[in-house]
Design a protein around this motif. Structure first.
Motif, PDB file in Angstrom:
ATOM      1  N   ALA A 168     -37.885  -8.772  -6.801  1.00 25.47           N
ATOM      2  CA  ALA A 168     -37.847  -9.715  -5.677  1.00 25.47           C
ATOM      3  C   ALA A 168     -39.238 -10.272  -5.384  1.00 25.47           C
ATOM      4  CB  ALA A 168     -37.282  -9.026  -4.436  1.00 25.47           C
ATOM      5  N   ALA A 171     -40.062 -12.774  -8.080  1.00 25.26           N
ATOM      6  CA  ALA A 171     -39.342 -14.021  -7.822  1.00 25.26           C
ATOM      7  C   ALA A 171     -40.045 -14.837  -6.742  1.00 25.26           C
ATOM      8  CB  ALA A 171     -37.899 -13.726  -7.421  1.00 25.26           C
ATOM      9  N   GLU A 322     -34.684 -13.114 -10.082  1.00 27.13           N
ATOM     10  CA  GLU A 322     -33.561 -12.995  -9.147  1.00 27.13           C
ATOM     11  C   GLU A 322     -32.354 -12.334  -9.822  1.00 27.13           C
ATOM     12  OE1 GLU A 322     -33.512 -13.362  -6.113  1.00 27.13           O
ATOM     13  OE2 GLU A 322     -34.990 -14.852  -5.459  1.00 27.13           O
ATOM     14  N   GLN A 381     -26.362 -15.819  -9.508  1.00 25.19           N
ATOM     15  CA  GLN A 381     -27.761 -15.851  -9.954  1.00 25.19           C
ATOM     16  C   GLN A 381     -27.865 -16.303 -11.408  1.00 25.19           C
ATOM     17  OE1 GLN A 381     -30.228 -15.666  -7.974  1.00 25.19           O
ATOM     18  NE2 GLN A 381     -29.004 -15.057  -6.206  1.00 25.19           N
TER      19      GLN A 381
END
Length: 502
Positions: A168, A171, A322, A381
């Protein structure tokens, strides 16, 4: 059962319970991995196509180091333009908005980064509470009102075994880089708009020169017609025809002056200023470069010199991470929490050693049945990654087409300019000859009018082509990235399920 037997069976029971828990976790991990094995992205990053033939046929000198400079507009040798672009880059609300988006992306990255660190907070409370006389609270507290004072220091930490939080953060880093490059793309588009509007302003001034020269010539012809009429070499019809052309020419001059003011207003708007700023902009004096040099390795290095391409590449990078976040949600979450503090029913004993409270709580959350929510999230995603990849591929294709368009136009512009200059010279020579014959009474006014119109058309076309040469030079610098140099490199995602899609 005797005590020895009980003591022996306790460790066996503990080992059995631990084995059951371990087996449950292992089964959960296995099921988590199997539950999304059929979901994967479908798009691939396409390499930039070859452009060697296009470069070779362009007739423009090639050089490995011919990428535009960051201040590419200075090649037009106009100090006023340089100051206008600098002012636009410093004052434009568009760029200030882009800078705000960069700060916002940086803040979101910091929020994601906080998940990698422990969370520590302190709480303090005092509660006035009546305890039940029939509850679990023993005497003498039960059935009475008491003050419950409590203060704790709390610590929480998520063990990121499956890399969810790290992915995360990565990303968020990719999104921040994309927004940063977007701001550079916005600056490039703004500077290009200023340059193109400035070129249009110069073109309008040049067209005004042609129109004014025509009007001066028409005034001269009108006087000559009056003289011919006085010498009984012309008629009243010739006088009316010569006078009729003057209002039309003056109306064209007024329209061109209007266009000058409109271009000045547009420039002022691009600078982030009001229209009064535009009235202070003087006539441009741009000069096109005689030698245009192109980089010889456009396809290979275009992905690093066009900010729009680089930004899309970073979005692909972020989408790949992601996907890893979505995959990690199939696995257990392991959280550790602990607290230490004081609790007392009486404030005077709050600081006593006996008022200490202490707790430690490891927690495991196992996703068992989510109704397809986790698979749907991963599938979304994957689709987002495919969308980012195809947007990147299309951006590369559009960038190459943009460059090819400029090369094609530059390739043929030289020939068009040469032919147009010859057409102007021929039309002007014919007009001069007819004017001499008209003054000698050997030509009619209709012949004069015809050659005037032909010369005007050819001169206007020449001015338009000269302005186009400036515009193409600016467009080529913009198409090649406008001197952008990436501060960081977006590497291809290293995730097997993202790259290897066989």
């Amino acid at each position: 059962m005797n005590s020895r037997t009980s003591q022996a069976s306790a460790p066996k029971h503990s080992r059995r319970a631990f084995a059951i828990q371990a087996s449950s976790i292992a089964l959960s991990l296995l099921l988590g991995g199997c539950s999304y094995s059929d979901l994967k992205p479908q798009s691939h990053l396409q390499p930039a196509g070859d452009a060697s033939d296009t470069l070779a046929q362009s007739g423009i000198t090639l050089s490995p180091a011919a990428w535009p400079a960051e201040t590419w507009w200075t090649t037009f040798n106009d100090k006023q333009l340089d100051s206008l672009v600098d002012e636009a880059l410093a004052q434009s609300p568009t760029l200030r908005s882009a800078a705000a988006r960069v700060r916002q992306a940086g803040a979101l990255e910091a929020i994601e980064g906080a998940s990698l660190l422990p969370r520590v907070d302190a709480t303090a409370s005092t509660t006035r509470e009546r305890f039940s006389a029939n509850g679990t609270t023993p005497a003498p507290v039960k059935g009475t009102w008491q003050n419950v004072d409590q203060a704790t220091l709390n610590v929480g930490y998520e063990l990121d075994f499956w890399g969810k939080n790290r992915a995360a953060v990565e990303a968020a880093v990719g999104r921040r880089h994309a927004v940063q490059v977007d701001s550079r793309a916005a600056a490039l588009m703004l500077s290009a708009s200023v340059v193109q509007t400035y070129i249009a302003l110069q073109d309008t001034y040049d067209q005004l020169d042609v129109a004014q020269a025509l009007l001066d010539q028409q005034v001269h012809i009108e006087k000559l017609t009056q003289q011919r009429f006085s010498a009984e070499l012309g008629t009243q019809i010739d006088i009316k025809q010569s006078q009729a052309s003057l209002p039309a020419s003056r109306a064209n001059i007024a329209a061109l002056k209007e266009m000058i003011e409109l271009n000045q207003n547009k420039l002022a708007s691009l600078l982030g200023q009001g229209p009064d700023r535009g009235r202070t902009i003087a006539r441009p004096h741009l000069r096109a470069s005689n030698d245009v040099v192109l980089p010889s390795n456009i396809p290979a290095e275009l992905v690093g010199h066009r900010p729009d391409v680089v930004a899309q590449r970073w979005r692909v990078e972020a989408s790949g991470h992601e996907i890893e976040v979505a995959k990690a949600r199939f696995y257990p979450n392991v959280n550790l929490t602990a607290f230490v503090g004081l609790q007392s029913l009486a404030f005077d004993t709050f600081n006593d050693h006996s008022s200490r409270i202490l707790g430690f709580s490891p927690a495991i959350s196992l996703p068992i049945f989510e109704g397809g929510r986790l698979r749907g999230n991963l599938d979304a995603q994957d689709a987002a990654y495919d969308l980012a990849v195809e947007n990147y591929n299309q951006t590369v294709v559009d960038a190459l087409r943009d460059i090819a368009d400029q090369l094609s136009s530059l390739r043929w512009l030289k020939e068009r300019l040469a032919q147009q200059k010859e057409a102007v010279d021929t039309a002007q020579a014919a007009s001069d000859l007819v004017n001499l014959r008209y003054g000698a009474g050997l030509a009619t006014y209709l012949q004069v009018l015809s050659t005037q119109n032909a010369t005007l058309i050819q001169k206007r076309q020449l001015v338009t082509l000269q302005s186009r040469a400036l515009s193409l030079q600016a467009n080529l610098s913009r198409a090649l990235g406008g001197g952008y140099r990436p501060e960081f490199s977006a590497n291809a995602p290293v995730l097997p399920t993202v790259v290897d899609q066989s």
